[in-house]
Design a protein around this motif. Structure first.
Motif, PDB file in Angstrom:
ATOM      1  N   ARG A  11       0.836  -1.195   0.000  1.00 41.10           N
ATOM      2  CA  ARG A  11       0.000   0.000   0.000  1.00 41.10           C
ATOM      3  C   ARG A  11       0.878   1.255   0.000  1.00 41.10           C
ATOM      4  O   ARG A  11       1.869   1.336   0.716  1.00 41.10           O
ATOM      5  CB  ARG A  11      -0.909  -0.019   1.225  1.00 41.10           C
ATOM      6  CG  ARG A  11      -2.027   1.006   1.179  1.00 41.10           C
ATOM      7  CD  ARG A  11      -2.792   0.998   2.490  1.00 41.10           C
ATOM      8  NE  ARG A  11      -3.373  -0.300   2.752  1.00 41.10           N
ATOM      9  CZ  ARG A  11      -4.534  -0.704   2.274  1.00 41.10           C
ATOM     10  NH1 ARG A  11      -5.228   0.105   1.501  1.00 41.10           N
ATOM     11  NH2 ARG A  11      -5.010  -1.894   2.557  1.00 41.10           N
ATOM     12  N   ARG A  14      -0.396   4.555   4.476  1.00 41.19           N
ATOM     13  CA  ARG A  14      -0.648   3.793   5.689  1.00 41.19           C
ATOM     14  C   ARG A  14      -1.522   4.606   6.628  1.00 41.19           C
ATOM     15  O   ARG A  14      -1.278   5.790   6.861  1.00 41.19           O
ATOM     16  CB  ARG A  14       0.666   3.435   6.388  1.00 41.19           C
ATOM     17  CG  ARG A  14       1.501   2.410   5.643  1.00 41.19           C
ATOM     18  CD  ARG A  14       0.817   1.067   5.613  1.00 41.19           C
ATOM     19  NE  ARG A  14       1.640   0.056   4.956  1.00 41.19           N
ATOM     20  CZ  ARG A  14       1.248  -1.191   4.741  1.00 41.19           C
ATOM     21  NH1 ARG A  14       0.058  -1.565   5.106  1.00 41.19           N
ATOM     22  NH2 ARG A  14       2.046  -2.040   4.142  1.00 41.19           N
ATOM     23  N   GLU A 191      -5.162  -3.745   8.178  1.00 39.72           N
ATOM     24  CA  GLU A 191      -4.769  -2.341   8.279  1.00 39.72           C
ATOM     25  C   GLU A 191      -5.151  -1.834   9.662  1.00 39.72           C
ATOM     26  O   GLU A 191      -6.322  -1.589   9.957  1.00 39.72           O
ATOM     27  CB  GLU A 191      -5.453  -1.511   7.191  1.00 39.72           C
ATOM     28  CG  GLU A 191      -4.937  -0.101   7.068  1.00 39.72           C
ATOM     29  CD  GLU A 191      -3.512  -0.031   6.526  1.00 39.72           C
ATOM     30  OE1 GLU A 191      -2.830   0.971   6.772  1.00 39.72           O
ATOM     31  OE2 GLU A 191      -3.083  -1.001   5.860  1.00 39.72           O
ATOM     32  N   CYS A 193      -4.867   0.701  13.114  1.00 45.17           N
ATOM     33  CA  CYS A 193      -4.646   2.081  13.543  1.00 45.17           C
ATOM     34  C   CYS A 193      -5.295   2.268  14.901  1.00 45.17           C
ATOM     35  O   CYS A 193      -6.063   1.410  15.370  1.00 45.17           O
ATOM     36  CB  CYS A 193      -5.209   3.086  12.528  1.00 45.17           C
ATOM     37  SG  CYS A 193      -7.005   3.149  12.480  1.00 45.17           S
ATOM     38  N   ARG A 473       3.307   3.025  14.398  1.00 47.22           N
ATOM     39  CA  ARG A 473       3.263   1.728  13.715  1.00 47.22           C
ATOM     40  C   ARG A 473       4.521   0.897  13.902  1.00 47.22           C
ATOM     41  O   ARG A 473       4.694  -0.113  13.234  1.00 47.22           O
ATOM     42  CB  ARG A 473       3.014   1.913  12.203  1.00 47.22           C
ATOM     43  CG  ARG A 473       1.756   2.676  11.858  1.00 47.22           C
ATOM     44  CD  ARG A 473       1.563   2.726  10.353  1.00 47.22           C
ATOM     45  NE  ARG A 473       1.400   1.375   9.824  1.00 47.22           N
ATOM     46  CZ  ARG A 473       0.225   0.763   9.673  1.00 47.22           C
ATOM     47  NH1 ARG A 473      -0.880   1.389  10.000  1.00 47.22           N
ATOM     48  NH2 ARG A 473       0.153  -0.446   9.171  1.00 47.22           N
TER      49      ARG A 473
END
Length: 923
Positions: A11, A14, A191, A193, A473
């Motif tokens: 990707r 991010r 993904e 977060c 991250r």
């Protein structure tokens, strides 16, 4: 197992943090409005497109901020699933539709950086991103949902008063790909977060969400309030859920981190249903030697939930039907299991997820293994082994289907073969794969040791906990487990190379099927075993050690044979000699010594019975051929319930007077596990029916029932109900179901059986019982429905072996119909728990119609399928209506189903489709 991402793809942006604010919830329009802010870090600052997932939403505004500057962007929203097939195409095949659907799903797949919402970045914004080292921007999107068809479910009861007084509520629901239906996001489980979540609701409502409640702020007009939640643990969008409604709150008195929520008026049921939960919570923490990963945990019980439980991060949404009072027995056991399994999924599935869909099996197997350990701790080893047997049977049934089950982890790429997609595969397939995942994880525990496996679980959780503390991250990949990483951790902790194990049980499909025959060689004093293995097409043969347990006169002995081919012969030396009229106690595997009646056994053989893989260590199905007296001895004296259940399954094929006596002894034995006794009751009914031409219909089951439950002064009248002994309660429920299935040589139910069931209903007295008899009476109705046979039966006698039409008296059917209607009317005045008596009565009426004893009219089912009735009643009525598809009122019933389905929620839709599929396949 499932699709995996290409290693060549990465990707370009991010997601670091996302804020979701629901500013308005409209129950009348069944819509929400709000905005979301996504903090995005550019991996490639030169990228010009940002893809987000967004369906059934209207985007009313978009803003982009980078380094404090506002930038204009252009967005494009498209939904390829709105029209899967081109409208001008004349192809109407299922294969063509499937291909078009797959192409549409792939075009918006977030795992490959695609999405329905495409944001075009301006040249000035790209220059700004390239000029800064951080390359971070914030996207703000204002959205609105109207009449959502998924992702959110609104429950708005009709009536007067405010929405809160009527119990209106809403919650997130759905399967994979449903998050994009209620807010713009990257709808991928990979993904991660951190999150900020805010929900503004009316003052008489409450909002419950994933994350920890930070504060609750009242608006200036004091008419609304905003709940602010924060989730600092990196989490994927599909793991975010929320609920809004007028809930009653029950903080757990023993564990402050746990809070329970229910709809108004159900607080007492909530207290009874969750009183045990502190024990599960503490058990998992002690077992894993770590604290619960989230700072809080919320359990919310809602109406019209699609599944019994839907797990989100620090939040689980349950169906209200799981709630029960302290007087309910059956549901209490089911509720405990559902709540315990949901807590296990908080550790492995919500907190520790999978790196790709190919690794889905790993957290699923871990949570299943934890759940199984709780069953063993809470309900005992016998119940645990019975559950293992059910899991193994589920996998076996799925593997026997023409398509079988795919491998848990596929080594093929997307171009090499078709992969299973969570967006297009049936939930039934995933349930079977979940059972297989748990069984493979248990096999792994057997190979390396239970303690070693728990150490691996603890290490994975510790690595994830450390990663949570890292900003930006760094180390977040530790929250996503992969098969290859798990193998490395496995080798590090256990010091064993498990590659062969994974090649056989994870990377490939199939399971072992054995047919076994054996004889005793007296001259050499050995047992000669012939083992045949069936290998279905597409599967591989089983190769490895297999445990054989032989019960001999001198004790129980275990041997390990090596299986290397589909046909194999093995010789095992016996430790005992033939008995030669010696009489002594025989030691069993459990350590006790018992006296056995060996009059029917072979005097030259010391072998009493033989078992393969007694501990269920492998994914297998074993069919052992041995004489009936060995099955009888195994049933009566073996203490392992799997051995007893295997014996019961085989004794159905050997009806005899000795088998009947053996079954009677097991049924009457209070030391025998209750599930074995209930299966023995059913087995005896089958044996009696099979030999009805020789024996008549001996009413030994009725005699046993009267000995166990009949009153002392008059055994024909049952005692006052006392369900304090749960094992005896389940046995008492099983007797009428088995007795009602007794048939004479003409295939008819004896008159004494109907009289027996009438007495059971007539003398049923629950006044002094501490527990409800709703499920017990429901079982009596189910038993009544088995009494009437078709209006014209087929008679066969020894003198007239040819079939002849034999009219069946409708008197019995009239009695049954009268009893059923009476109980149906009583249940309307005094409703049973979950209206279970009404459900059984509806099914009994439909069965009488199918057998020709009642007119085939569907009006009664139309009345019970209406909106507003209890869910279980509606589902039972709809099932009966679908059954008319093969009857005379096909057009009328189908029109009614179409009308009803427009006013029902997703669960009813799915159930109707399932019933129609079964009806069509069975037609």
């Amino acid at each position: 197992m499932i699709r995996k991402k290409s290693k060549k793809w990465e990707r370009r942006f991010r997601l670091v943090h996302q804020k979701v604010c629901v500013t308005h919830v409209n129950f009348q329009k069944k819509a929400i409005a709000g905005f979301t802010e996504l903090t995005i870090s550019a991996v490639d600052p030169s990228a010009s497109l940002v893809h987000l997932n967004c369906r059934n939403l209207r985007i009313t505004g978009i803003e982009v901020n980078c380094n404090g500057k506002q930038f204009d962007v252009r967005c494009e929203l498209r939904d390829p699933l709105s029209k899967v097939c081109p409208p001008d195409n004349k192809k109407r095949s299922l294969d063509y539709f499937t291909a078009c659907q797959k192409a549409a799903l792939d075009s918006v797949d977030p795992d490959f950086g695609r999405g329905e919402l495409v944001i075009h970045l301006s040249d000035s914004l790209q220059e700004e991103l390239q000029s800064t080292e951080a390359a971070v921007m914030t996207l703000k999107l204002v959205f609105l949902t109207e009449q959502s068809n998924g992702g959110l479910h609104f429950v708005v009861p009709e009536g007067k008063g405010s929405e809160a007084s009527r119990g209106a509520h809403m919650f997130t629901s759905g399967s994979a790909g449903s998050s994009r239906l209620w807010f713009p996001c990257i709808d991928s489980l990979f993904e991660l977060c951190t999150w900020e979540l805010e929900f503004t609701v009316n003052v008489d409502m409450a909002a419950v969400s994933s994350g920890d409640l930070i504060e609750m702020i009242m608006t200036e007009d004091q008419l609304r309030k905003t709940y602010c939640f924060s989730l600092d643990i990196p989490t994927a969008a599909p793991r975010i859920g929320f609920v809004v409604g007028p809930f009653e709150i029950l903080p757990n008195p023993a564990v402050p981190e746990i809070t329970h929520f229910c709809l108004p008026g159900l607080l007492s049921l909530l207290q009874d249903s969750t009183a045990f939960f502190k024990d599960v919570y503490g058990y998992f923490e002690d077992l894993l030697s770590t604290r619960f990963p989230y700072q809080s945990y919320k359990q919310v019980f809602v109406d019209e939930a699609f599944d019994e439980a839907q797990s989100y991060s620090s939040l689980t949404i349950f169906n209200t039907s799981l709630l029960h009072s302290s007087r309910i027995i059956d549901q209490a056991f089911k509720t405990r299991r559902v709540l315990a399994k949901s807590l296990a999924e908080q550790y492995f599935t919500c907190y520790l997820s999978w790196e790709s869909w190919n690794d889905w099996w790993l957290p699923t197997g871990m949570s299943g293994y934890l759940y199984g350990l709780y069953i063993q701790q809470a309900f005992g080893s016998n119940e645990y082994h019975f559950w293992l047997r059910e899991e193994l049977s589920a996998v076996s049934r799925a593997e026997k289907q023409p398509a079988g089950l795919p491998p848990l982890h596929s080594t093929k790429s997307l171009s090499q073969g078709q992969q299973v997609s969570p967006m297009t595969s049936s939930p039934r397939l995933f349930r079977s794969l979940a059972s297989r995942s748990h069984l493979v994880m248990r096999l792994l525990a057997v190979k390396i040791g239970h303690d070693f496996l728990l150490q691996i679980f603890n290490k994975l959780l510790a690595l994830a906990s450390n990663a949570v503390q890292q900003p930006n991250r760094i180390g977040w990949e530790s929250l996503l487990v992969s098969t290859q990483g798990f193998i490395k951790t496995l080798s590090t902790v256990s010091g064993k190379d498990m590659q062969v194990f994974f090649d056989q049980w994870v990377y490939r499909n199939g399971y072992a099927r054995f047919n076994c025959q054996f004889v005793f060689n007296r001259k050499r004093n050995i047992v000669e075993i012939e083992l045949h293995q069936e290998v279905p097409t597409g599967s591989q043969k089983f190769v490895g050690p297999l445990t054989v347990c032989i019960q001999e006169l001198d004790g129980s002995f275990r041997h390990v044979i090596q299986v290397e081919d589909t046909q194999s012969r093995h010789e095992i030396a016996c430790h005992s000699k033939s008995r030669r009229n010696k009489k002594k106690k025989i030691p069993l595997h459990s350590g006790e010594e018992v006296d056995m009646d060996l009059s029917l056994t072979d005097t030259d053989s010391p072998v009493l019975w033989l078992r393969f893989d007694p501990d269920l260590h492998w994914l297998r199905e074993v069919d052992v051929q041995q004489p009936d007296y060995m099955w009888q001895l195994q049933l009566k004296y073996e203490r392992d319930i799997n051995a007893q259940l295997d014996a019961l399954r085989s004794l159905e094929n050997y009806p005899s007077t000795t088998a009947r006596t053996c079954l009677a002894d097991v049924i009457s034995d209070n030391h025998c596990f209750f599930r074995v006794r209930t299966q023995a009751i059913q087995c005896m009914a089958k044996c009696i029916t099979a030999c009805s031409s020789k024996w008549g219909v001996p009413f030994i089951l009725i005699s046993i029932h009267r000995n166990l439950f009949g009153s002392y002064s008059c055994p024909t009248i049952i005692k006052l109900n006392d369900f304090s002994d749960f094992a005896m309660y389940f046995i008492q429920k099983e007797f009428p179901l088995a007795i009602a299935k007794l048939r004479n040589q003409h295939g008819q139910s004896p008159r004494d059986v109907l009289a027996f069931l009438q007495d059971m209903i007539k003398y049923n007295d629950n006044r002094v019982n501490l527990y409800s008899d709703s499920a017990y009476v429901s079982s009596l109705v189910d038993a009544l429905s088995h009494i009437p046979t078709p209006a014209v039966a087929i008679a066969r006698t020894p003198l007239k072996p040819e079939a002849s039409a034999l009219p069946v008296s409708s008197a019995d059917a009239q009695v049954v119909a009268k009893e059923v209607v009476q109980l149906l009317n009583v249940d309307k005045l005094l409703p049973s728990y979950r209206n279970c008596i009404t459900v059984s009565c509806l099914k009994a009426i439909r069965k009488l119609q199918k057998n020709g004893h009642l007119p085939a009219e569907s009006q009664v089912f139309h009345l019970h399928a209406q909106v507003g009735l209890f869910e279980d009643v509606r589902l039972a009525a709809l099932e009966c209506l679908v059954d008319f598809v093969r009857g005379k009122e096909v057009c009328y019933v189908m029109n009614h189903l179409n009308a009803v389905s427009t006013f029902v929620y997703t669960c009813i839709h799915a159930y109707i489709c399932t019933c129609i599929r079964k009806a069509v396949m069975g037609a």
